[in-house]
Write a protein that holds these residues in place. Structure first.
Motif, PDB file in Angstrom:
ATOM      1  N   ALA A 193       0.863  -1.460   0.012  1.00  0.00           N
ATOM      2  CA  ALA A 193      -0.408   0.313   0.161  1.00  0.00           C
ATOM      3  C   ALA A 193       0.983   1.468   0.372  1.00  0.00           C
ATOM      4  N   VAL A 194       0.151   2.450  -0.677  1.00  0.00           N
ATOM      5  CA  VAL A 194       0.983   3.501  -0.608  1.00  0.00           C
ATOM      6  C   VAL A 194      -0.327   5.002  -0.074  1.00  0.00           C
ATOM      7  N   ALA A 195       0.293   5.714  -0.306  1.00  0.00           N
ATOM      8  CA  ALA A 195      -0.799   6.957   0.332  1.00  0.00           C
ATOM      9  C   ALA A 195      -0.120   8.128   0.264  1.00  0.00           C
ATOM     10  N   ILE A 196      -1.008   9.556  -0.659  1.00  0.00           N
ATOM     11  CA  ILE A 196      -0.323  10.481  -1.451  1.00  0.00           C
ATOM     12  C   ILE A 196      -1.121  11.191   0.131  1.00  0.00           C
ATOM     13  N   VAL A 197      -0.254  12.272   0.922  1.00  0.00           N
ATOM     14  CA  VAL A 197      -0.822  12.702   1.961  1.00  0.00           C
ATOM     15  C   VAL A 197       0.200  14.329   1.540  1.00  0.00           C
ATOM     16  N   ALA A 198      -1.429  15.141   1.407  1.00  0.00           N
ATOM     17  CA  ALA A 198      -1.108  16.416   1.895  1.00  0.00           C
ATOM     18  C   ALA A 198      -0.801  17.525   3.033  1.00  0.00           C
ATOM     19  N   CYS A 199       0.036  18.623   3.114  1.00  0.00           N
ATOM     20  CA  CYS A 199      -0.061  18.869   4.455  1.00  0.00           C
ATOM     21  C   CYS A 199      -1.121  19.445   4.909  1.00  0.00           C
ATOM     22  N   PRO A 200      -1.398  19.534   6.198  1.00  0.00           N
ATOM     23  CA  PRO A 200      -0.342  19.281   7.132  1.00  0.00           C
ATOM     24  C   PRO A 200      -0.443  17.592   6.996  1.00  0.00           C
ATOM     25  N   SER A 201      -2.234  17.225   7.520  1.00  0.00           N
ATOM     26  CA  SER A 201      -2.436  15.851   7.148  1.00  0.00           C
ATOM     27  C   SER A 201      -3.934  15.517   6.611  1.00  0.00           C
ATOM     28  N   THR A 202      -4.001  15.873   5.320  1.00  0.00           N
ATOM     29  CA  THR A 202      -5.503  15.794   4.560  1.00  0.00           C
ATOM     30  C   THR A 202      -4.669  14.304   3.469  1.00  0.00           C
ATOM     31  N   ILE A 203      -5.357  13.016   3.312  1.00  0.00           N
ATOM     32  CA  ILE A 203      -4.890  11.597   2.429  1.00  0.00           C
ATOM     33  C   ILE A 203      -5.376  11.753   1.709  1.00  0.00           C
ATOM     34  N   LEU A 204      -5.491  12.118   0.081  1.00  0.00           N
ATOM     35  CA  LEU A 204      -5.530  12.419  -0.605  1.00  0.00           C
ATOM     36  C   LEU A 204      -6.198  11.339  -1.555  1.00  0.00           C
TER      37      LEU A 204
END
Length: 91
Positions: free
Chosen positions: A4-15
């Motif tokens: 698995a992998v995740a793309i995260v936008a700062c400060p804490s939003t999983i896109l």
């Protein structure tokens, strides 16, 4: 092996999240499915190219063919703009 992998936008939003998995009932499929989940179907699919590249690399590292699936965060099918329906790749 699932990955698995995740793309995260700062400060804490999983896109978006990508999961490489195998269909298993009595035995597991030889080909993988790369399911890409996006948090908002009404926005551009942020990270789509990066997740597709990750999925391809992850499946190839396991010497597996694979199929992409695109889903919303609530697991509803999603058809990315300009994309054809998912089809097997490699194998």
């Amino acid at each position: 092996m699932e990955k698995a992998v995740a793309i995260v936008a700062c400060p804490s939003t999983i896109l978006a999240v990508g999961i490489l998995h195998f269909s298993c009932s009595r035995s597991c499929s030889n080909d993988a499915t790369v399911t890409l989940f996006f948090n908002d179907k009404n926005k551009a699919l942020q990270g789509q190219p990066e997740l597709e590249a990750w999925g391809k690399e992850a499946a190839e590292s396991e010497n597996k063919g694979f199929t992409y699936q695109f889903r919303t965060q609530s697991n509803k099918p999603l058809q990315p703009t300009g994309q054809q329906p998912p089809r097997p790749v490699g194998g």
